[in-house]
Design a protein around this motif. Structure first.
Motif, PDB file in Angstrom:
ATOM      1  N   ALA A   1      62.727   0.717  23.795  1.00 34.95           N
ATOM      2  CA  ALA A   1      61.863  -0.109  24.637  1.00 34.95           C
ATOM      3  C   ALA A   1      62.678  -1.002  25.564  1.00 34.95           C
ATOM      4  O   ALA A   1      62.337  -1.186  26.740  1.00 34.95           O
ATOM      5  CB  ALA A   1      60.940  -0.959  23.760  1.00 34.95           C
ATOM      6  N   ALA A   2      63.771  -1.561  25.048  1.00 32.71           N
ATOM      7  CA  ALA A   2      64.614  -2.425  25.873  1.00 32.71           C
ATOM      8  C   ALA A   2      65.248  -1.649  27.016  1.00 32.71           C
ATOM      9  O   ALA A   2      65.394  -2.168  28.132  1.00 32.71           O
ATOM     10  CB  ALA A   2      65.697  -3.073  25.010  1.00 32.71           C
TER      11      ALA A   2
ATOM     12  N   PHE B   1      56.036   5.419  20.913  1.00 39.26           N
ATOM     13  CA  PHE B   1      57.110   4.628  21.518  1.00 39.26           C
ATOM     14  C   PHE B   1      57.766   5.344  22.688  1.00 39.26           C
ATOM     15  O   PHE B   1      58.521   4.736  23.447  1.00 39.26           O
ATOM     16  CB  PHE B   1      58.168   4.247  20.487  1.00 39.26           C
ATOM     17  CG  PHE B   1      59.056   5.374  20.026  1.00 39.26           C
ATOM     18  CD1 PHE B   1      60.236   5.667  20.693  1.00 39.26           C
ATOM     19  CD2 PHE B   1      58.719   6.137  18.924  1.00 39.26           C
ATOM     20  CE1 PHE B   1      61.064   6.709  20.277  1.00 39.26           C
ATOM     21  CE2 PHE B   1      59.541   7.164  18.489  1.00 39.26           C
ATOM     22  CZ  PHE B   1      60.716   7.452  19.170  1.00 39.26           C
TER      23      PHE B   1
ATOM     24  N   ARG C   1      63.060  -0.250  19.146  1.00 37.27           N
ATOM     25  CA  ARG C   1      63.176  -1.477  19.943  1.00 37.27           C
ATOM     26  C   ARG C   1      64.255  -1.317  21.007  1.00 37.27           C
ATOM     27  O   ARG C   1      64.112  -1.811  22.133  1.00 37.27           O
ATOM     28  CB  ARG C   1      63.483  -2.674  19.043  1.00 37.27           C
ATOM     29  CG  ARG C   1      62.344  -3.061  18.118  1.00 37.27           C
ATOM     30  CD  ARG C   1      62.659  -4.318  17.329  1.00 37.27           C
ATOM     31  NE  ARG C   1      62.811  -5.474  18.199  1.00 37.27           N
ATOM     32  CZ  ARG C   1      63.140  -6.688  17.766  1.00 37.27           C
ATOM     33  NH1 ARG C   1      63.397  -6.877  16.478  1.00 37.27           N
ATOM     34  NH2 ARG C   1      63.247  -7.689  18.605  1.00 37.27           N
ATOM     35  N   ASP C   2      65.350  -0.627  20.665  1.00 33.25           N
ATOM     36  CA  ASP C   2      66.391  -0.350  21.654  1.00 33.25           C
ATOM     37  C   ASP C   2      65.855   0.551  22.764  1.00 33.25           C
ATOM     38  O   ASP C   2      66.199   0.382  23.937  1.00 33.25           O
ATOM     39  CB  ASP C   2      67.592   0.332  20.985  1.00 33.25           C
ATOM     40  CG  ASP C   2      68.225  -0.536  19.917  1.00 33.25           C
ATOM     41  OD1 ASP C   2      68.379  -1.750  20.140  1.00 33.25           O
ATOM     42  OD2 ASP C   2      68.574   0.006  18.847  1.00 33.25           O
TER      43      ASP C   2
ATOM     44  N   THR D   1      67.213   2.091  17.398  1.00 32.52           N
ATOM     45  CA  THR D   1      65.830   1.930  16.953  1.00 32.52           C
ATOM     46  C   THR D   1      64.870   2.043  18.126  1.00 32.52           C
ATOM     47  O   THR D   1      65.281   2.060  19.295  1.00 32.52           O
ATOM     48  CB  THR D   1      65.616   0.562  16.282  1.00 32.52           C
ATOM     49  OG1 THR D   1      65.697  -0.469  17.293  1.00 32.52           O
ATOM     50  CG2 THR D   1      66.661   0.301  15.209  1.00 32.52           C
TER      51      THR D   1
ATOM     52  N   SER E   1      71.945  -3.027  22.389  1.00 31.73           N
ATOM     53  CA  SER E   1      71.228  -3.564  23.542  1.00 31.73           C
ATOM     54  C   SER E   1      72.172  -4.039  24.630  1.00 31.73           C
ATOM     55  O   SER E   1      71.825  -4.049  25.802  1.00 31.73           O
ATOM     56  CB  SER E   1      70.311  -4.721  23.098  1.00 31.73           C
ATOM     57  OG  SER E   1      71.073  -5.796  22.598  1.00 31.73           O
TER      58      SER E   1
END
Length: 296
Positions: free
Chosen positions: A37-38, A205, A34-35, A32, A18
């Protein structure tokens, strides 16, 4: 258990994806969702390539490519088929496992091939589960907008990250009768917008936009909170993907016209052919193997 295989190669850099960004950063863990999305929240653009074997996947991983797609494009560029339609689950499983073994950082996305999810959500869950359990992928991809929303919803609720694919969907090549640009005309544009919104709402995603007019792809990208991945969809998408053999100049276009969106960053077909000819000429001329290539 989490797959812990680490290949022999290593890469320089930090260990916080990130902080370092998706492209070029390194980490002690996989990229991932989440990365991903960030990166959307940061406005960061990122690259994705296809991969079909451990060796080339390791090269792309070392180059910092954050997402590798084991695409059913393997049918055209790896298995010798005329389309993606004949690709089987067993083929995707075998090649996906190889790509996972050849990488340590990239998020590996396995494609659900034609006929592996169209029957409905239960079939989709069964095959997506196989890709995660047997091949070790971090996510799966499937084609279709509104028509695939039910499958996406069940996969996501079952803990399987899903990358959606709308616009031109190559598994439907026989229905399209070719590879037409998508989103031209008001009705087609509205349907594509509905498709993109439907897969986002179902939990995808990210959304691949293939062969979509640039203005419409930009509108979709602005309207979604998940990233778009363009291939022939203009410059405003959050990410871009190419089939690696197209990107590296391995594809033989002599039998057809190269797609407008393909940019060749190397001429590996020429390099490999030159190496093969050099080897053959040395063997035919008796200069290989030379004394230094022989044992005493």
């Amino acid at each position: 258990m989490t797959r812990t295989h680490t290949p022999a190669h290593s890469s320089p850099g930090g260990d916080d994806t990130s902080r370092t960004g998706l492209y070029g950063g390194t980490a002690n863990r996989r990229v991932t969702v989440r990365d991903i999305a960030a990166a959307k929240r940061r406005g960061e653009k990122w690259p994705m390539l296809t991969a079909y074997d451990a060796m080339t996947a390791s090269v792309f991983d070392e180059a910092g490519i954050p997402v590798l797609l084991v695409g059913d494009s393997m049918g055209n560029c790896h298995l010798g088929y005329d389309s993606t339609v004949p690709v089987t689950m067993e083929q995707v499983l075998m090649l996906s496992a190889a790509v996972v073994r050849g990488t340590r950082r990239a998020l590996v996305v396995g494609d659900l091939p034609f006929g592996s999810y169209q029957e409905g959500s239960v079939q989709a869950l069964r095959n997506a589960t196989r890709l995660m359990k047997e091949a070790g992928v971090g996510a799966v991809k499937l084609e279709g907008g509104e028509r695939s929303a039910e499958q996406i919803d069940l996969l996501v609720r079952s803990g399987i990250p899903v990358m959606a694919h709308v616009g031109l969907t190559p598994q439907s090549v026989n229905a399209y009768g070719g590879h037409p640009v998508q989103g031209r005309g008001e009705e087609a544009a509205q349907q594509l917008l509905r498709d993109a919104k439907a897969v986002q709402d179902a939990g995808a995603f990210a959304v691949v936009l293939e062969l979509v007019t640039a203005d419409l792809a930009a509108e979709v990208t602005r309207g979604l909170h998940v990233p778009t991945v363009g291939i022939g969809a203009g410059a405003e998408c959050d990410a871009q993907v190419l089939v690696w053999t197209d990107m590296a100049g391995m594809t033989d276009w002599s039998g057809g016209r190269r797609p407008r969106f393909v940019k060749e960053y190397a001429r590996l077909r020429e390099v490999l052919a030159g190496a093969a000819r050099g080897f053959a000429e040395d063997v035919a001329g008796g200069t290989y193997p030379a004394p230094e290539h022989s044992f005493r």
